[in-house]
Design a protein around this motif. Structure first.
Motif, PDB file in Angstrom:
ATOM      1  N   PRO A  27       4.000  -4.829   4.729  1.00 58.56           N
ATOM      2  CA  PRO A  27       4.075  -5.228   3.320  1.00 58.56           C
ATOM      3  C   PRO A  27       2.744  -5.630   2.690  1.00 58.56           C
ATOM      4  O   PRO A  27       2.610  -5.559   1.464  1.00 58.56           O
ATOM      5  CB  PRO A  27       5.040  -6.424   3.359  1.00 58.56           C
ATOM      6  CG  PRO A  27       4.891  -6.990   4.730  1.00 58.56           C
ATOM      7  CD  PRO A  27       4.656  -5.808   5.627  1.00 58.56           C
ATOM      8  N   HIS A  28       1.776  -6.056   3.484  1.00 57.97           N
ATOM      9  CA  HIS A  28       0.518  -6.545   2.908  1.00 57.97           C
ATOM     10  C   HIS A  28      -0.358  -5.397   2.416  1.00 57.97           C
ATOM     11  O   HIS A  28      -0.800  -5.383   1.263  1.00 57.97           O
ATOM     12  CB  HIS A  28      -0.256  -7.374   3.928  1.00 57.97           C
ATOM     13  CG  HIS A  28       0.522  -8.501   4.525  1.00 57.97           C
ATOM     14  ND1 HIS A  28       1.243  -8.357   5.690  1.00 57.97           N
ATOM     15  CD2 HIS A  28       0.693  -9.787   4.111  1.00 57.97           C
ATOM     16  CE1 HIS A  28       1.815  -9.517   5.984  1.00 57.97           C
ATOM     17  NE2 HIS A  28       1.517 -10.397   5.044  1.00 57.97           N
ATOM     18  N   ILE A  29      -0.610  -4.417   3.283  1.00 59.04           N
ATOM     19  CA  ILE A  29      -1.469  -3.309   2.902  1.00 59.04           C
ATOM     20  C   ILE A  29      -0.833  -2.498   1.782  1.00 59.04           C
ATOM     21  O   ILE A  29      -1.522  -2.045   0.854  1.00 59.04           O
ATOM     22  CB  ILE A  29      -1.804  -2.412   4.116  1.00 59.04           C
ATOM     23  CG1 ILE A  29      -2.861  -1.374   3.732  1.00 59.04           C
ATOM     24  CG2 ILE A  29      -0.563  -1.766   4.691  1.00 59.04           C
ATOM     25  CD1 ILE A  29      -3.352  -0.544   4.920  1.00 59.04           C
ATOM     26  N   THR A  30       0.474  -2.343   1.820  1.00 61.21           N
ATOM     27  CA  THR A  30       1.140  -1.561   0.773  1.00 61.21           C
ATOM     28  C   THR A  30       1.154  -2.316  -0.554  1.00 61.21           C
ATOM     29  O   THR A  30       1.111  -1.696  -1.618  1.00 61.21           O
ATOM     30  CB  THR A  30       2.576  -1.197   1.192  1.00 61.21           C
ATOM     31  OG1 THR A  30       3.255  -2.381   1.634  1.00 61.21           O
ATOM     32  CG2 THR A  30       2.569  -0.180   2.317  1.00 61.21           C
ATOM     33  N   ASP A  31       1.198  -3.649  -0.499  1.00 57.80           N
ATOM     34  CA  ASP A  31       1.088  -4.433  -1.723  1.00 57.80           C
ATOM     35  C   ASP A  31      -0.259  -4.181  -2.388  1.00 57.80           C
ATOM     36  O   ASP A  31      -0.346  -3.982  -3.616  1.00 57.80           O
ATOM     37  CB  ASP A  31       1.253  -5.920  -1.401  1.00 57.80           C
ATOM     38  CG  ASP A  31       1.201  -6.799  -2.645  1.00 57.80           C
ATOM     39  OD1 ASP A  31       2.277  -7.068  -3.227  1.00 57.80           O
ATOM     40  OD2 ASP A  31       0.091  -7.209  -3.045  1.00 57.80           O
ATOM     41  N   GLN A  89      -3.386  -0.963  -6.752  1.00 54.48           N
ATOM     42  CA  GLN A  89      -4.441  -0.037  -7.197  1.00 54.48           C
ATOM     43  C   GLN A  89      -3.846   1.256  -7.753  1.00 54.48           C
ATOM     44  O   GLN A  89      -4.386   1.839  -8.694  1.00 54.48           O
ATOM     45  CB  GLN A  89      -5.364   0.290  -6.016  1.00 54.48           C
ATOM     46  CG  GLN A  89      -6.098  -0.909  -5.450  1.00 54.48           C
ATOM     47  CD  GLN A  89      -7.065  -1.514  -6.435  1.00 54.48           C
ATOM     48  OE1 GLN A  89      -7.795  -0.787  -7.122  1.00 54.48           O
ATOM     49  NE2 GLN A  89      -7.068  -2.837  -6.544  1.00 54.48           N
ATOM     50  N   LEU A  90      -2.734   1.679  -7.168  1.00 56.16           N
ATOM     51  CA  LEU A  90      -2.080   2.895  -7.671  1.00 56.16           C
ATOM     52  C   LEU A  90      -1.411   2.659  -9.021  1.00 56.16           C
ATOM     53  O   LEU A  90      -1.390   3.554  -9.887  1.00 56.16           O
ATOM     54  CB  LEU A  90      -1.024   3.379  -6.671  1.00 56.16           C
ATOM     55  CG  LEU A  90      -1.501   3.953  -5.344  1.00 56.16           C
ATOM     56  CD1 LEU A  90      -0.302   4.176  -4.425  1.00 56.16           C
ATOM     57  CD2 LEU A  90      -2.251   5.271  -5.562  1.00 56.16           C
ATOM     58  N   LYS A  91      -0.854   1.465  -9.209  1.00 56.85           N
ATOM     59  CA  LYS A  91      -0.120   1.126 -10.445  1.00 56.85           C
ATOM     60  C   LYS A  91      -0.573  -0.249 -10.930  1.00 56.85           C
ATOM     61  O   LYS A  91       0.159  -1.243 -10.786  1.00 56.85           O
ATOM     62  CB  LYS A  91       1.384   1.117 -10.178  1.00 56.85           C
ATOM     63  CG  LYS A  91       1.944   2.438  -9.702  1.00 56.85           C
ATOM     64  CD  LYS A  91       2.244   3.387 -10.844  1.00 56.85           C
ATOM     65  CE  LYS A  91       3.491   2.973 -11.582  1.00 56.85           C
ATOM     66  NZ  LYS A  91       3.869   3.947 -12.641  1.00 56.85           N
ATOM     67  N   PRO A  92      -1.767  -0.350 -11.449  1.00 57.99           N
ATOM     68  CA  PRO A  92      -2.300  -1.659 -11.851  1.00 57.99           C
ATOM     69  C   PRO A  92      -1.356  -2.386 -12.808  1.00 57.99           C
ATOM     70  O   PRO A  92      -0.728  -1.778 -13.681  1.00 57.99           O
ATOM     71  CB  PRO A  92      -3.612  -1.289 -12.547  1.00 57.99           C
ATOM     72  CG  PRO A  92      -3.994   0.048 -11.979  1.00 57.99           C
ATOM     73  CD  PRO A  92      -2.708   0.745 -11.732  1.00 57.99           C
ATOM     74  N   GLY A  93      -1.239  -3.712 -12.582  1.00 59.67           N
ATOM     75  CA  GLY A  93      -0.417  -4.531 -13.464  1.00 59.67           C
ATOM     76  C   GLY A  93       1.049  -4.557 -13.091  1.00 59.67           C
ATOM     77  O   GLY A  93       1.854  -5.189 -13.782  1.00 59.67           O
ATOM     78  N   THR A  94       1.435  -3.861 -12.008  1.00 58.93           N
ATOM     79  CA  THR A  94       2.838  -3.875 -11.570  1.00 58.93           C
ATOM     80  C   THR A  94       2.919  -4.424 -10.146  1.00 58.93           C
ATOM     81  O   THR A  94       1.924  -4.481  -9.428  1.00 58.93           O
ATOM     82  CB  THR A  94       3.461  -2.475 -11.609  1.00 58.93           C
ATOM     83  OG1 THR A  94       2.798  -1.628 -10.660  1.00 58.93           O
ATOM     84  CG2 THR A  94       3.338  -1.859 -13.001  1.00 58.93           C
ATOM     85  N   ASP A  95       4.130  -4.812  -9.769  1.00 53.55           N
ATOM     86  CA  ASP A  95       4.352  -5.413  -8.454  1.00 53.55           C
ATOM     87  C   ASP A  95       5.255  -4.487  -7.644  1.00 53.55           C
ATOM     88  O   ASP A  95       6.319  -4.082  -8.120  1.00 53.55           O
ATOM     89  CB  ASP A  95       5.010  -6.789  -8.624  1.00 53.55           C
ATOM     90  CG  ASP A  95       5.127  -7.557  -7.318  1.00 53.55           C
ATOM     91  OD1 ASP A  95       4.931  -6.955  -6.243  1.00 53.55           O
ATOM     92  OD2 ASP A  95       5.440  -8.763  -7.373  1.00 53.55           O
ATOM     93  N   ILE A  96       4.843  -4.180  -6.442  1.00 54.06           N
ATOM     94  CA  ILE A  96       5.638  -3.275  -5.607  1.00 54.06           C
ATOM     95  C   ILE A  96       7.018  -3.861  -5.318  1.00 54.06           C
ATOM     96  O   ILE A  96       7.998  -3.123  -5.159  1.00 54.06           O
ATOM     97  CB  ILE A  96       4.895  -2.948  -4.290  1.00 54.06           C
ATOM     98  CG1 ILE A  96       5.580  -1.778  -3.582  1.00 54.06           C
ATOM     99  CG2 ILE A  96       4.786  -4.158  -3.380  1.00 54.06           C
ATOM    100  CD1 ILE A  96       4.799  -1.238  -2.393  1.00 54.06           C
TER     101      ILE A  96
END
Length: 872
Positions: free
Chosen positions: A779-783, A788-795
């Motif tokens: 969960p940490h690396i993917t967070d 970076q892939l979707k700035p301003g959003t939370d996985i």
């Protein structure tokens, strides 16, 4: 994005964000489906071990996956905080068990947080806190008044020096583990849960547990041990005994009654005491028996010993006199402490009879000629409960099959008032009294006038004083007048508070329900919260808890149901028993015969060409060490890996990834340094792939338009992977194959054309999906990648990627082409191409023509969607 993968920074940032936003706080929401994921809570021993890490990671993966699927997820954590280890540590360190326990809880909590588990810490509980055990005491008083809890004398292991009851595992070679004193069997007053009142329901409801391992259900069925048989009454032989009386035994095989050649009684039986009067030899043997273990498992393994009492009982059907023997394999707690012995058809009776030259009378034989009694065949005959065997040497019952003999003998016993049909259970009522300090006080007050009086609800909890330092000698509470001196709630007279505490299995039997409303101060559980969250949807823990803990939790759930506290019959809907974490062991033999166990990290291995270990030396002195084989990680074998040190070196995500990838969850996981390094390399690769894409500029994911063949193939692989990983997480619970599928997807990604607008859009779609698919495990690396892939959003706010069915429809397919069964090339054809088109394409392949060597095709076999085989 930073150039290199740096787990320490990424993990700290993610954990701080989750804590700040209370990301995993669970709130009842009837508009959403709930998912309650639970790991068996830990004993606060001071440090997590890798078994903990594996258990909690499995549960966390499932909880996080369900969150992506839109479920309202509850994943709590707490502490099984009472127990003897805290008392032992207190005696060793000179501190109070409470202080030791609370300090360990704080440290272990930081360890759990460092692993990134999605836990709702607002629901944390510790079973040693009064606001928890208050309700345990409340239920105790309710059940005591109903008779479900009662008091009777029970046989225990008693340490006469420490003045305390010992668990079976605390008796070593017949002596107390701490004092070294010879242990005695002693009858003392104890409180019991009447679990046998629920035996039939506990047995039948196992059939409702469709998502439990069959192995666990079988173990519970065997432990409950329902059997059909008969009570049999053997009248005392007045000439030898001196008075009238009856010895009652229970047998599951009344059809073998005619083969009984003696009866055996426990050392505590009244006839044993009578026979021993004035006979030092018998008295000494009885004392030896009483010093043995009271555990059935220990009794089954011990050497069978006995002594003849000189007394007799009368066989109820033949009138024959049967000798009464005292035997160490008969437990006083089993029935009335007596068994009828049929040595021809019972292994322990056979061993005993041969040792003491007692008669062995065969009464079961094969129909097709038995050829005489053969001791090696008794189990085969005895186990055949059908008409393939018949009775012999049984008088009027000769020639009867199993059921006919069973019914006929019971019928005659009933006619003589010497027995009757009976259903019995191996399960015994649960004795919960412990003469230990660090446990939940039993809420009973002993009054000379009123007897045993439950503590009224408004006087609960009976608080355990936390500043006590036990010395190991007897009950600490029994030495504290300030604790036990009180007044009777009924008459107001001077009275004494019970100083025994409860078995710690009691606390762990209902904690799952308390998590639904851990702060409720008006009830054991809040009914509305319980109705929403219970039952637990997924329970994860070790197979070693398959019998007692799970059986007691099931029992408690039924108790709470009958008190109107919960609405479910069973506490755990689905059960996963994870395998052990195992590792190589190494040692050197010491002069005293013991072993010096050497940590794996201090050993240099020599391997052959196939990777097999052929030698090992100590890293420090270079001298050989012995390879001890693979065993469960443990302190005693010095083959454990410290999770904290591991996290500092590799990061929590590497630990989680390796644990989930190295083996299916229910199998043992063998620790591998190479596997750890491989997991770490994969995460570095994942970071590199994401960074290269982000630095080229993030875009909107693919939403339609023309794609080349490579990009179509990548989208096909992506959506097939989404489909598979969801099934692996959800239905199959095989996380290693889910990880492997994502790895294959990234291999396809590396080969695909991700240039241009379309290629970039497909790449974005793939990497977003990969981040979500791996997020439950790492969960940490993917967070960090998602941010970076979707700035301003939370996985954590995302939904599980939807499968695009159109992407799974291929316009073209690749078929392997074989010549006489050997691969010679491949051809690409339209997905709907007919057999003639496929054959023509295969025959036209240059490499295929080369290996056909100008010969005509005798046969062409087309396996749709896979291959073409040309036979020449």
């Amino acid at each position: 994005m930073q150039e290199h993968y740096s787990p320490r920074e990424l993990e700290s940032a993610a954990q701080q964000k989750w804590q700040k936003t209370a990301a995993f706080k669970a709130v009842e929401d009837v508009s959403r489906p709930k998912y309650y994921a639970l790991s068996m809570f830990p004993y606060p021993s001071g440090k997590l071990h890798m078994g903990h890490v594996r258990n909690y990671t499995i549960t966390d993966v499932l909880a996080r996956f369900k969150r992506f699927q839109g479920f309202n997820v509850l994943q709590p954590m707490g502490w099984d905080a009472f127990g003897l280890p805290a008392e032992n540590a207190a005696m060793k360190n000179g501190g109070a068990p409470a202080a030791w326990t609370y300090a360990n809880i704080e440290y272990m909590k930081t360890q759990l947080d460092s692993l990134g588990f999605a836990l709702d810490w607002e629901r944390e509980l510790a079973t040693c806190k009064p606001n928890y055990y208050r309700w345990e005491q409340w239920l105790f008083t309710r059940l005591f008044e109903k008779g479900v809890i009662y008091k009777k004398n029970g046989m225990v292991n008693w340490d006469p020096v420490d003045q305390t009851v010992l668990a079976n595992e605390q008796v070593v070679d017949g002596r107390g583990w701490r004092s070294g004193a010879l242990v005695e069997k002693r009858e003392i007053p104890m409180y019991y849960f009447g679990i046998t009142q629920y035996a039939e329901e506990l047995l039948n409801d196992l059939d409702k547990l469709e998502d439990w391992p069959e192995q666990v259900k079988t173990m519970q069925r065997n432990w409950i041990g329902k059997s059909h048989g008969s009570d049999v009454s053997f009248a005392y032989d007045v000439a030898s005994v001196g008075h009238e009386g009856v010895m009652k035994v229970y047998t599951t095989r009344p059809d073998t009654l005619m083969g009984a050649t003696y009866v055996a009684v426990a050392a505590e039986h009244a006839l044993a005491a009578q026979a021993a009067a004035g006979k030092p030899e018998l008295q000494a043997f009885i004392a030896e028996c009483k010093a043995g273990s009271v555990a059935e498992a220990d009794v089954a393994k011990m050497e069978k010993k006995g002594m003849d009492t000189g007394l007799f009982v009368i066989h109820p059907l033949t009138g024959e006199k049967l000798p009464v023997w005292i035997a160490n394999y008969v437990l006083s707690g089993y029935g009335e402490g007596a068994v009828m012995a049929v040595p021809a058809h019972d292994e322990r009776d056979f061993e005993f009879a041969n040792k003491y030259s007692l008669p062995i009378k065969q009464v079961i034989a094969k129909i097709a000629g038995d050829g005489g009694y053969d001791a090696t065949q008794w189990q085969e005959w005895y186990g055949a409960k059908d008409d393939t065997v018949h009775t012999v040497n049984s008088g009027k019952y000769d020639g009867l099959g199993y059921q006919a003999a069973f019914d006929a003998i019971i019928g005659d016993l009933q006619a003589k008032n010497a027995g009757q049909k009976k259903t019995q259970y191996r399960l015994r009522d649960w004795g919960i009294s412990r003469q230990r300090y660090w446990g939940c006080p039993i809420p009973i007050i002993h009054c000379a006038v009123c007897g045993d009086v439950p503590v009224p609800a408004d006087q609960l909890p009976v608080v355990l004083p936390e500043n006590v330092i036990p010395d190991g000698s007897g009950s600490s509470l029994a030495k504290m007048p300030e604790f036990y001196e009180t007044s009777c709630p009924k008459c107001g007279g001077a009275a004494k508070r019970e100083t025994d505490t409860m078995d710690t299995f009691v606390e762990s039997s209902w904690y799952y329900a308390r998590y639904a409303s851990p702060n409720c101060d008006t009830a054991m559980v809040d009914k509305q919260a319980a109705d929403y969250w219970l039952p637990v949807d997924q329970y994860v823990g070790g197979i070693e808890h398959a019998i007692l803990h799970l059986l007691y939790a099931r029992f408690f759930n039924k108790l709470m149901r009958d008190e109107g506290l919960v609405s479910t019959d069973e506490p755990f809907k689905k059960l996963l028993c994870q395998g052990m974490v195992i590792c190589e062991t190494f040692y050197r033999d010491l002069p005293n015969g013991s072993k010096d166990w050497i940590a794996p990290q201090d050993v240099v291995l020599e391997r052959d060409a196939k990777g097999k270990i052929v030698g090992a030396t100590h890293r420090v002195d270079g001298l050989p060490v012995v390879v001890g084989g693979v065993e469960k990680m443990s302190k005693s074998k010095n083959n454990g890996v410290d999770p904290q040190e591991f996290i500092e070196n590799y990061g929590a995500d590497t630990a989680r990834l390796f644990m989930m990838f190295a083996a299916p969850p229910e199998q043992s996981l063998e620790w591998s340094d190479a596997g750890v390094e491989g997991s770490f390399r994969f995460l570095k690769r994942l970071w590199k792939v994401a960074r290269e894409h982000v630095e080229a500029g993030v875009v909107a994911p693919y939403a339609g338009g023309d794609l080349n063949a490579s990009q179509k193939e990548l989208r096909f692989k992506l959506h097939a992977t989404i489909q598979k990983v969801a099934d692996d997480y959800g239905r199959r619970q095989q996380f290693n194959t889910a990880i492997a599928a994502v790895m294959e997807l990234l291999n396809t990604y590396d080969k695909a054309d991700t240039r241009g607008a379309a290629g970039r859009a497909v790449a974005q779609e793939v990497l977003e999906a990969v981040a979500i698919m791996l997020s439950p495990i790492v969960p940490h690396i993917t967070d960090a990648i998602w941010s970076q892939l979707k700035p301003g959003t939370d996985i954590l706010a995302q939904a599980w990627p939807a499968v695009d069915e159109a992407a799974l429809v291929k316009s073209e397919i690749e078929l392997m082409v074989q010549v006489c069964g050997k691969l010679r090339g491949s051809v690409t054809v339209a997905a709907d191409a007919g057999k003639d088109v496929i054959e023509a394409a295969a025959l036209a392949h240059d490499n295929v023509q080369k290996f056909m060597e100008g010969k005509p095709a005798k046969k062409i076999i087309v396996v749709p969607g896979r291959l073409v085989n040309i036979v020449v």
